[in-house]
Design an enzyme around this catalytic site. Sequence first.
Site, PDB file in Angstrom:
ATOM      1  N   LYS A  27     106.443   9.651 -43.799  1.00  0.00           N
ATOM      2  CA  LYS A  27     105.046  10.191 -43.371  1.00  0.00           C
ATOM      3  C   LYS A  27     104.232   9.017 -42.845  1.00  0.00           C
ATOM      4  O   LYS A  27     103.371   9.342 -41.735  1.00  0.00           O
ATOM      5  CB  LYS A  27     104.563  10.936 -44.660  1.00  0.00           C
TER       6      LYS A  27
ATOM      7  N   HIS B  54     116.107  17.249 -44.838  1.00  0.00           N
ATOM      8  CA  HIS B  54     116.350  18.650 -45.576  1.00  0.00           C
ATOM      9  C   HIS B  54     117.101  19.483 -44.878  1.00  0.00           C
ATOM     10  O   HIS B  54     118.037  20.126 -45.099  1.00  0.00           O
ATOM     11  CB  HIS B  54     114.971  19.167 -46.231  1.00  0.00           C
TER      12      HIS B  54
ATOM     13  N   CYS C 243     112.212   7.497 -56.642  1.00  0.00           N
ATOM     14  CA  CYS C 243     113.704   8.042 -57.220  1.00  0.00           C
ATOM     15  C   CYS C 243     113.608   8.783 -58.536  1.00  0.00           C
ATOM     16  O   CYS C 243     114.683   9.163 -58.781  1.00  0.00           O
ATOM     17  CB  CYS C 243     114.490   6.567 -57.359  1.00  0.00           C
TER      18      CYS C 243
ATOM     19  N   HIS D  68     111.498  18.705 -43.951  1.00  0.00           N
ATOM     20  CA  HIS D  68     111.744  17.995 -42.543  1.00  0.00           C
ATOM     21  C   HIS D  68     113.053  17.962 -42.327  1.00  0.00           C
ATOM     22  O   HIS D  68     113.907  18.693 -42.834  1.00  0.00           O
ATOM     23  CB  HIS D  68     111.146  16.381 -42.670  1.00  0.00           C
TER      24      HIS D  68
ATOM     25  N   CYS E  80     111.368   3.422 -60.831  1.00  0.00           N
ATOM     26  CA  CYS E  80     111.005   3.721 -59.529  1.00  0.00           C
ATOM     27  C   CYS E  80     110.388   5.369 -59.396  1.00  0.00           C
ATOM     28  O   CYS E  80     111.300   6.254 -59.701  1.00  0.00           O
ATOM     29  CB  CYS E  80     112.025   3.582 -58.499  1.00  0.00           C
TER      30      CYS E  80
ATOM     31  N   LYS F  14     113.692   4.387 -40.524  1.00  0.00           N
ATOM     32  CA  LYS F  14     113.482   5.386 -41.555  1.00  0.00           C
ATOM     33  C   LYS F  14     112.351   6.393 -41.465  1.00  0.00           C
ATOM     34  O   LYS F  14     111.317   6.134 -40.740  1.00  0.00           O
ATOM     35  CB  LYS F  14     113.139   4.656 -42.918  1.00  0.00           C
TER      36      LYS F  14
ATOM     37  N   CYS G  61     112.764  -1.097 -54.651  1.00  0.00           N
ATOM     38  CA  CYS G  61     113.937  -0.242 -54.679  1.00  0.00           C
ATOM     39  C   CYS G  61     114.730  -0.095 -53.162  1.00  0.00           C
ATOM     40  O   CYS G  61     113.637  -0.251 -52.511  1.00  0.00           O
ATOM     41  CB  CYS G  61     113.397   0.895 -55.263  1.00  0.00           C
TER      42      CYS G  61
ATOM     43  N   HIS H 238     113.020   3.014 -51.588  1.00  0.00           N
ATOM     44  CA  HIS H 238     111.621   3.362 -51.201  1.00  0.00           C
ATOM     45  C   HIS H 238     110.782   2.119 -50.707  1.00  0.00           C
ATOM     46  O   HIS H 238     109.734   2.191 -50.531  1.00  0.00           O
ATOM     47  CB  HIS H 238     110.980   4.110 -52.470  1.00  0.00           C
TER      48      HIS H 238
END
Length: 512
Positions: A301, A20, A128, A17, A125, A298, A143, A146
Site C-alpha cells: 500500500k 489474493h 505475520c 488485490h 511479528c 513487492k 521479519c 514484512h
Amino acid sequence: MKFYITTPIYYVNDIPHVGHSYTTIAADVMARWKRLNNYDVFFLTGTDEHGAKIAAAAKTKDVTPQKLCDEMSAKFRQAWELLNISYTDFIRTTEQRHSIAVEKIIQILFDKGLIFKKKYEGLYCVGCERFYVPKDLDESGCCLFHKTKPVLQSEENYFFKLSSFQNALLERIADPHNEEYIEIQPEERRNEIIGKLKLGLEDVSFSRTAIEWGIPVPFDKEQTVYVWVDALVNYIAAIGYPENKSKFQKYWAADIHLMAKDILWFHSVIWPAILIGAGLSLPKKVYSHGFFTLSGSKMSKSLGNVISPKELVDKYGVDAARYLMATLIPFGHDGDISWQGLTLQYNTDLANNLGNLISRTVKMAEKYFNLTVPRTEPNLELVKEVANILKRSFAQNMDNLELHKASEVLRSAITLVNRQIEIDAPWKLAKTDTNKLASCIYSYLQTADIIAMHMLPFMPVISEKIWQITGASGNINEVAKKYFADTIIPATGFSISAAQLQASEILFPRIA
Ligand code: ME8
C-alpha cells in the site's frame, strides 16, 4: 467423486488485490475443471477476521473490529463476484459455525494433554501474527516478509506440544507410501519443509492474553485462541465440523489447500499436527504457488503499486483477466508481473491467436456462405490433430496444477488451426472449390469448439460465447462433461447446426 479445494482465508485489514486474486482465480480454474470432469466440487474461500492486526486496523479507522470485518469481508465477496469466482461457500471466522468448530478443536487438544500453560517471551511479528526466533530474521532483525522488527512480548499462554509431532509429521510428509501421506508441492518447497522438520520443532503458543479480538479459549476465558489456529480450523468448520457429520465425512479430507509460500509452514506443519492431535485425517495436497512482485517491487500500500481486481477487469475484461492471471507466470514459481507483461500476453494469446481464429473463421463463413455453412464432412485430420494435442497433455497439466503448461497446450492447438487456415487458403478455394471451402470452414468451427471446451475453466463466459458464435448445439458445459468423460468424440459428438452461426463481435480488442 468429491473434490474439496480451498484458498487461504484473507485478512480483512487489506483490500482484495491481485495477489489474493491470483490464488482465488487459480482455485476457481481448478474447481471448474474438476466440475467438468464430473466431480462433486466443494470450493471454499473466505475471510480471516480475528487477531491483533485486524484490531489495530479497526482502531486506526476508528470503527469497531466487527464493523471493519463486515465492510472488508463484503469487499472480498464483491471482488470474487466481479472475477466470476464459483465458490461453494464463503466462510468468515466471526461466524458462529466457525467459533463452534474452533472451540471444539481446542478443547479436544486440551483434553488429550496436548495443550499446557507456560510463560513465554518472544519476538512477535504482527504482520505475520507469529513469534519468531532471531535465526528466522534478517541481519537487521527484521521479519523476512514484512521487513519490520518484531516486538518483544511476554505472556503466560497455552502452548501446543508441536515438538512431539516431529516424527508423525516427517512420516506423513516424507514417505509417499504412508497411508496418511500429505503431498506438499512443488518439490523444492516440500524439501524445505522436510529439512526444517528434521531440525526439530518447538512448542507453539496457541492462545493470547493481550488480544481481545478473538475466540475465547473455552477452558480459560481470560485468553483468546491464537489467530492462526482459529483461521486454519475454517477448513473443517465450513464443511460442517463438528455438527454436520455427514457433510463433513463427505468432503473431508481436503484434496488441495492452495496458498503461497508465505503461509506454507502453517498449512503443512501446524495444521496437520492439529489434525493428528484431534484424530482427524490429513489434507491430501498442500500446494504453494509462487509469490510474485509487481514490476520488480513487492506489492504494498505504501508503495502505491497495488493492482485491484477491478483495474484488471476494466482493462482486459473478466475472462481475459482470469486467463492472464492464471497463466502469466509458471504456477508454483515466483515471478514478476507488470501491466506491460499482461498486455503483451493479452495481445499475443488472446487478441492475435484465439481472437483471430474466431473472427477470421466467422468472417469467412459470413462472406462465402452468409453465415450458413453447408453441412459437410469436416477436415477430420485437423480436428483430430487438435483433439489429440489437447488430449495428450492438457488434462494432465491441469490435474497437476500446471496451469501455464495447460495454456501452452491450448496455444499450440490454436496456432495449429491458424496455420492450417494459411495452408488451406480458403480465399483461393472460394474461387475454385466451394465444397472443399465449406469442409475447411466447418473444421475450423469444430476445432474452435474443442478449444472452447478446454478454455472453459479459464474463460467461462467467452468460451460459451465462442460456442454460440460457431453455432454449436447443446450447452457447452454439458457437452464438455461428456467430451472429457470420453462419451463423445470430436467431429461426431457435437454438431454445428449450420443455420445458427452468429456474426462475431470482436472478442478481444487489441490493447495498446
Ligand atoms: O495469510 N503473490 O492472509 P493474507 C502471490 N489470513 N500470492 C499472493 C501475493 C503475491 N504477491 N500476495 C498475496 C493470510 N497472495 C491468512 C491466511 S488461511 C487459514 C489464513 C495470496 O490476506 C497468497 O495466497 O495475508 C498468500 O498465501 C495469501 O494471499 C495471503 O493472504
